[in-house]
Design an enzyme around this catalytic site. Structure first.
Site, PDB file in Angstrom:
ATOM      1  N   PHE A   1       0.828  -1.208   0.000  1.00 50.58           N
ATOM      2  CA  PHE A   1       0.000   0.000   0.000  1.00 50.58           C
ATOM      3  C   PHE A   1       0.865   1.262   0.000  1.00 50.58           C
ATOM      4  O   PHE A   1       0.602   2.212  -0.749  1.00 50.58           O
ATOM      5  CB  PHE A   1      -0.923   0.014   1.225  1.00 50.58           C
ATOM      6  CG  PHE A   1      -2.076  -0.938   1.116  1.00 50.58           C
ATOM      7  CD1 PHE A   1      -2.461  -1.453  -0.108  1.00 50.58           C
ATOM      8  CD2 PHE A   1      -2.781  -1.322   2.251  1.00 50.58           C
ATOM      9  CE1 PHE A   1      -3.534  -2.336  -0.213  1.00 50.58           C
ATOM     10  CE2 PHE A   1      -3.848  -2.200   2.170  1.00 50.58           C
ATOM     11  CZ  PHE A   1      -4.223  -2.704   0.925  1.00 50.58           C
ATOM     12  N   HIS A   2       1.888   1.294   0.847  1.00 52.70           N
ATOM     13  CA  HIS A   2       2.764   2.467   0.914  1.00 52.70           C
ATOM     14  C   HIS A   2       3.489   2.679  -0.416  1.00 52.70           C
ATOM     15  O   HIS A   2       3.636   3.824  -0.871  1.00 52.70           O
ATOM     16  CB  HIS A   2       3.777   2.305   2.041  1.00 52.70           C
ATOM     17  CG  HIS A   2       3.231   2.578   3.406  1.00 52.70           C
ATOM     18  ND1 HIS A   2       2.429   1.682   4.084  1.00 52.70           N
ATOM     19  CD2 HIS A   2       3.358   3.657   4.220  1.00 52.70           C
ATOM     20  CE1 HIS A   2       2.104   2.197   5.272  1.00 52.70           C
ATOM     21  NE2 HIS A   2       2.645   3.387   5.377  1.00 52.70           N
ATOM     22  N   GLU A   3       3.943   1.593  -1.019  1.00 52.50           N
ATOM     23  CA  GLU A   3       4.657   1.723  -2.285  1.00 52.50           C
ATOM     24  C   GLU A   3       3.735   2.205  -3.396  1.00 52.50           C
ATOM     25  O   GLU A   3       4.137   3.014  -4.247  1.00 52.50           O
ATOM     26  CB  GLU A   3       5.291   0.384  -2.660  1.00 52.50           C
ATOM     27  CG  GLU A   3       6.202   0.444  -3.880  1.00 52.50           C
ATOM     28  CD  GLU A   3       7.394   1.354  -3.670  1.00 52.50           C
ATOM     29  OE1 GLU A   3       7.804   2.010  -4.653  1.00 52.50           O
ATOM     30  OE2 GLU A   3       7.917   1.425  -2.540  1.00 52.50           O
TER      31      GLU A   3
END
Length: 302
Positions: A225-227
């Site tokens: 998700f962060h990437e």
């Protein structure tokens, strides 16, 4: 990816997209459980009837619309609610939101941008110079991060909760006092933490996966998700955000060991602030900035 919006707007778009995807997953999973419970209740009268959860009457466009705007990621039939909107309180929170958003912009333009523009790639060139840039960048990025936390979790989510009569206002706990990295991740972002526990961690346990394996899978999903939030708006995938999230796993093991070894709340808290706030964030900013600049410059040359 195709229209190439401005970076900030692209990141916000990805955040909203992932948020609504997580909401829809919760909506589907929860109603699936209600449906299974209802089928079991027909076979065994002793089983709790799903009708007490208002299933399937709860499936409606109105209910789905409320869930999509409510400040929560976990679906349930009903939520704690308030009976009125405090208009004066909302106005004050909106004023604070504008003030702290302006403060963030000031810190970024006055302190962050000049520092990263006069820096080198942290994995290339002079390492002593890179360390100096990281330390110089640590304080302003920490202030920006704290402003983001305050505006998002304390102001924005409470404003949305007030406007939607949403009664559960526990969006975070005292993560700044975390004795271990594990405690930090359990208290920093409560909506995401509850979603991970409910829709990733417990399903993994029910599938026979060990507790450590379920935690590892949860961090993999969080890292993806962060990437996505950074990689797609930047039109590049360097996996720095993913690796940063995965680095939390050994940090969790280390801080848990030190906490048990020394029976001190300070050791893990110091490691958390040093690795996560003072070192980790500035390095991530420098890595993505230089990769982004290098990619765009090569694109324009081509």
């Amino acid at each position: 990816m195709r229209v190439q919006p401005a970076l900030i707007f692209g990141i916000n778009l990805m955040l909203f997209s992932i948020t609504y995807w997580m909401k829809l997953v919760s909506y589907a999973h929860t109603n699936y459980d209600f449906r299974c419970l209802r089928q079991e209740s027909k076979k065994d009268e002793a089983t709790v009837d799903a009708q007490q959860y208002d299933y399937p009457q709860n499936i409606s466009l109105k209910g789905l619309a409320y869930f999509m705007v409510a400040p929560t990621l976990c679906y349930q039939v009903s939520y704690p609610s308030t009976n009125r909107i405090r208009k004066g309180w909302v106005f004050r929170q909106v004023a604070k939101l504008l003030i702290f958003t302006g403060l963030m912009g000031f810190i970024i333009e006055q302190y962050v941008n000049p520092t990263i523009q006069n820096s080198q790639h942290p994995l290339k060139g002079n390492y002593l110079y890179a360390i100096e840039r990281v330390l110089k960048l640590s304080i302003p990025t920490l202030y920006v991060w704290l402003c983001i936390f305050y505006t998002l979790f304390h102001l924005w989510l409470n404003i949305i909760a007030e406007l939607t009569y949403f009664g559960d206002r526990e969006f975070y706990k005292d993560w700044w006092n975390a004795r271990t990295v594990e405690e930090y991740w359990k208290s920093w972002n409560m909506p995401v933490h509850r979603w991970m526990v409910r829709h990733v961690y417990f399903p993994c346990l029910r599938k026979g996966i060990s507790r450590d394996g379920a935690v590892f899978i949860s961090f993999i999903i969080s890292g993806v998700f962060h990437e996505l939030c950074i990689g797609i708006p930047c039109h590049m995938f360097r996996c720095w955000a993913f690796l940063g999230i995965m680095f939390q796993v050994p940090l969790m093991i280390l801080t848990d060991y030190l906490h048990k070894r020394f029976q001190s709340t300070m050791v893990g808290n110091i490691i958390f602030w040093v690795f996560f706030c003072i070192v980790g964030q500035p390095i991530s900013v420098l890595l993505y900035y230089h990769d982004y600049i290098n990619q765009n410059s090569s694109h324009f040359k081509g």
